[in-house]
Write a protein that holds these residues in place. Sequence first.
Motif, PDB file in Angstrom:
ATOM      1  N   ARG A  24       0.858  -1.171   0.000  1.00 48.81           N
ATOM      2  CA  ARG A  24       0.000   0.000   0.000  1.00 48.81           C
ATOM      3  C   ARG A  24       0.903   1.233   0.000  1.00 48.81           C
ATOM      4  N   SER A  26       2.342   4.103   1.464  1.00 46.48           N
ATOM      5  CA  SER A  26       2.466   4.604   2.834  1.00 46.48           C
ATOM      6  C   SER A  26       2.075   6.061   2.881  1.00 46.48           C
ATOM      7  N   ALA A  27       1.510   6.440   3.988  1.00 50.07           N
ATOM      8  CA  ALA A  27       1.122   7.834   4.164  1.00 50.07           C
ATOM      9  C   ALA A  27       2.366   8.702   4.085  1.00 50.07           C
ATOM     10  N   ARG A  42      -6.345   9.592  -1.074  1.00 50.80           N
ATOM     11  CA  ARG A  42      -7.336   8.531  -1.118  1.00 50.80           C
ATOM     12  C   ARG A  42      -7.528   7.989   0.288  1.00 50.80           C
ATOM     13  N   VAL A  43      -8.714   7.481   0.533  1.00 51.24           N
ATOM     14  CA  VAL A  43      -8.998   6.879   1.825  1.00 51.24           C
ATOM     15  C   VAL A  43      -9.135   5.382   1.640  1.00 51.24           C
ATOM     16  N   ASN A  44      -8.465   4.622   2.490  1.00 52.58           N
ATOM     17  CA  ASN A  44      -8.712   3.187   2.542  1.00 52.58           C
ATOM     18  C   ASN A  44      -9.975   2.998   3.366  1.00 52.58           C
ATOM     19  N   PRO A  45     -11.115   2.729   2.716  1.00 52.88           N
ATOM     20  CA  PRO A  45     -12.369   2.746   3.468  1.00 52.88           C
ATOM     21  C   PRO A  45     -12.484   1.613   4.478  1.00 52.88           C
ATOM     22  N   VAL A  46     -11.676   0.554   4.312  1.00 56.01           N
ATOM     23  CA  VAL A  46     -11.732  -0.536   5.290  1.00 56.01           C
ATOM     24  C   VAL A  46     -11.026  -0.108   6.577  1.00 56.01           C
ATOM     25  N   GLN A  49     -11.997   4.593  10.298  1.00 59.06           N
ATOM     26  CA  GLN A  49     -12.997   4.403  11.344  1.00 59.06           C
ATOM     27  C   GLN A  49     -13.589   5.735  11.777  1.00 59.06           C
ATOM     28  N   TYR A  69     -17.652  10.110   8.025  1.00 59.07           N
ATOM     29  CA  TYR A  69     -16.570   9.582   7.198  1.00 59.07           C
ATOM     30  C   TYR A  69     -16.094  10.655   6.210  1.00 59.07           C
ATOM     31  N   PRO A  70     -14.821  10.603   5.828  1.00 59.40           N
ATOM     32  CA  PRO A  70     -14.267  11.685   5.002  1.00 59.40           C
ATOM     33  C   PRO A  70     -14.710  11.594   3.548  1.00 59.40           C
ATOM     34  N   CYS A  92      -3.444  10.340  10.745  1.00 58.71           N
ATOM     35  CA  CYS A  92      -4.597   9.441  10.796  1.00 58.71           C
ATOM     36  C   CYS A  92      -4.302   8.311  11.763  1.00 58.71           C
ATOM     37  N   THR A  94      -5.454   5.436  12.065  1.00 59.00           N
ATOM     38  CA  THR A  94      -5.418   4.094  11.491  1.00 59.00           C
ATOM     39  C   THR A  94      -4.672   4.057  10.169  1.00 59.00           C
ATOM     40  N   LEU A  95      -3.989   5.170   9.833  1.00 59.31           N
ATOM     41  CA  LEU A  95      -3.254   5.261   8.568  1.00 59.31           C
ATOM     42  C   LEU A  95      -4.148   4.926   7.381  1.00 59.31           C
ATOM     43  N   LEU A  98      -4.286   8.188   2.590  1.00 60.32           N
ATOM     44  CA  LEU A  98      -3.090   7.921   1.825  1.00 60.32           C
ATOM     45  C   LEU A  98      -2.862   9.024   0.815  1.00 60.32           C
TER      46      LEU A  98
ATOM     47  N   PHE B 201      -9.074  -3.399   0.191  1.00 54.54           N
ATOM     48  CA  PHE B 201      -8.723  -2.166  -0.496  1.00 54.54           C
ATOM     49  C   PHE B 201      -7.641  -2.450  -1.532  1.00 54.54           C
ATOM     50  N   GLN B 353     -17.563  -3.336   6.226  1.00 59.83           N
ATOM     51  CA  GLN B 353     -16.214  -2.853   6.519  1.00 59.83           C
ATOM     52  C   GLN B 353     -16.075  -1.351   6.340  1.00 59.83           C
ATOM     53  N   ARG B 394     -17.056   5.054  -2.617  1.00 59.14           N
ATOM     54  CA  ARG B 394     -16.450   5.221  -1.293  1.00 59.14           C
ATOM     55  C   ARG B 394     -16.374   3.926  -0.508  1.00 59.14           C
TER      56      ARG B 394
ATOM     57  N   TYR C 139       0.953  -1.522   9.790  1.00 63.04           N
ATOM     58  CA  TYR C 139       0.070  -0.923  10.794  1.00 63.04           C
ATOM     59  C   TYR C 139      -0.204  -1.896  11.919  1.00 63.04           C
TER      60      TYR C 139
END
Lengths: 103, 456, 256
Positions: A24, A26-27, A42-46, A49, A69-70, A92, A94-95, A98, B201, B353, B394, C139
Amino acid sequence: MSADERGGMSGDERGGMRAGKHGRMSAGGRGRRNRNQPRELRVNPVACQAHGVCIELLPELISADPWGYPVIAPGPVPPALIPLAERAANSCPTLALLLMSPD
Amino acid sequence: MPQADPPGPRAEPRTGAVARLLAGPEQRSLEDHLSQHGPPPFADIGRGGTDTAALITAVERAGLTGRGGAGFPAGRKMRAVTEAARHGGPFRSQTGTVVIANGAESEPASAKDRRLLSHAPHLVLDGIVLAAEAVGATRAYLCVHGGPEMLRDLREAVVSRERAGLSRVPVQVVSVPAGYVTSQETALVGLLNGTGARPSFVPPRPAQRGVQRHPTLVLNVETLACVALIARHGPAWFRELGTPAAPGSALFTISGAVTRPGVYELALGSTIGRALEEAGGPAEPPQAVLAGGYFGGWLPLPAARRAQLTDQSLRTSGAALGPGVLVVLPQSSCPLAEMARVTSYLASQSAGQCGPCRNGLPALADALGHVAFGRPGEDLLRWTDQLLGLVSGRGACHLPDGTAGLVASALAAFSDDVRQHARHGPCGRAARPPVLPLPEPPPVSPVAVPSPGGTP
Amino acid sequence: MTLTSAALAPALPGHATALVVTSASPLWYTTRATGLIAMVLLTVSMGCGLLSSGGYQRPGLPRFVTIGLHRNASLLALAFTAVHVVTTVTDSFVSIPVQDAFIPFISGYRPLWLGLGAIASDLLIALTVTSLLRTRMSYRAWRLVHWTSYACWPVALLHGLGTGTDTPVRWVLIVTLACVAVVAVLIGWRLAVGWPGHAVARAAGAVALVAALVAGGTWLAFGPLRAGWARRAGTPPTLLSHVAPRPGPVAPGRDR
């Protein structure tokens, strides 16, 4: 059927986002070498939180949906906001946020 | 393997029903398969040599696109996997790759994969082995939602090939838990990795990193069967049907208010009208056809009869080709009631999720319920519009976008009904038995996770 | 060397005290002071961490402030801990070589309680390093290490109470108990509002919290706050001397 995507592999259409060290982006980690490359958030939606730190730190580009949510403004991050975007991604919890550059 | 001929002068594409994948009687045994299609062209393909590249080139030239619903060019995907394997960095222990044959047909209105796997399982298995050798895979998985009989039949087919020496790559038949999103390609990878059949993702895509971190090629079983035919007959043969932009043929599940619902093989580019004729025509006066399954869209009839069955053409009309699903809705049905039911089902299928999907889809289903069974006001319709924008794109998978697209298309195609409901409340047609199929009973998503909260 | 007298606020009256020949070295004062400050900063860090992970947010306290405070307090705690270690090692009155500060339980001076300090500082270093490298590591690995903060803070606290000579001093005790109260309340809050799917684990955590408080309080009352703790904690005999009990406030020395 495989409940598959409508629109196909958009990542490939964008020129192929190559995975970073752990698969992935990294931020803030990977784009530093190419400072002039366009980068987008981009947001990793999984992972997300809805802590909402990014919304606080980068209201210019990130707003909250009705559930916290963003929602990220589309398009590349303006160069002036890149340092703030990096800070938001690093903050973030939870990282999930991105900052990615298409390779 | 036959030479890959460059496309000659464009002949008039044949449309309508054809017999390629579904040619001949059911080929349950290996002998039936060999007598119908001839021996698989394995002998020409060695490991890692130019011959394996030749298959990928042939598939690219044939213009084969994925038949699972996404329509991604199959040759490009195969090439991406070989590239990823070649550039395997120090973080991968081996550069081996993996092939996943996706026969897990989660689309309730689709039956073509099941039909193909019972009619010509060995064609699919040929395709798996050919693709595996082309990308240098050391193992393959055939993933299905099937019951015990289907699993047993498929495993027997694999064993019979092993006995005949046609099993150069071990193929494991895997049962996938029920659920609309469990058959998504990253969900299948997650299942095989032991982390659960839930979408993940991307990046990295399975082609870059999948099962146990190996580049993984995920193709629908119908796509793989086409690969097996292209390997035998060449890309020019494949292009004899269809259109230049959408070559070949595909399997279509035609259901709803038609006289002979079933699975039909049609040349791409055929009109919807032609397809419905093959299925015996409408059983009662139709109002619209759903094209592309539950990630597709609605096309009002009779205008839709002229629409061509290609992804490009259908998308410009607000629908999609998807996994080749056509459901005819009769005039005696309330389209909004049907949509409320389907949206509710799709919302229940969220893996839970991603916040926008977990929150937005139930809200959308709720709104659709009010539209169908209440008296929708301007505010509700505005809120529904807002929801459509809020969920699209999203999530980790395309459940939210697909659902939003379906709802948007319905609200556009059935805007008259929406107005009627706004003025007079629900119409009486909701009372008739539903037409759009749902798994019975609609399962609570078995992959739903509890609300997150795991930071220390 | 002099016998210090009335250096600090009165100790608990009526207890037999063991005074010791002591040093008025500024290093020793710095050790005690930086230790206490590091404890407070660790508490601030722990508190902000709990608030942040629990999603606490008020108009006047945005999330990024809580997170920023958490990070800054942690870094400051590490800095003060570093000074605390340096002054302890360089102070020649008691021989505590540098490895005692990182390898637990090998010291000749109060081995158990000093060893806890070594553990706490090791954990603090691990927490800080992984957090600085957070964006470059998995993480999951970062989170796993970060869970050890629930061990680092109490271990540091016990180290302070067990090794610290100022434990019975009233204002020090009040500050320490205030730190415990803050963390206990916030952990309780975190258990109440967080991890919605894990009721059993949360109940177990609540039980553990109460048990820890009871056990800790009992140990405090019968341990460091009782006479003769210096000897019982493992102070080398050469550093101890005994004086008959006196009525009223007694000036504390280096060890009791």
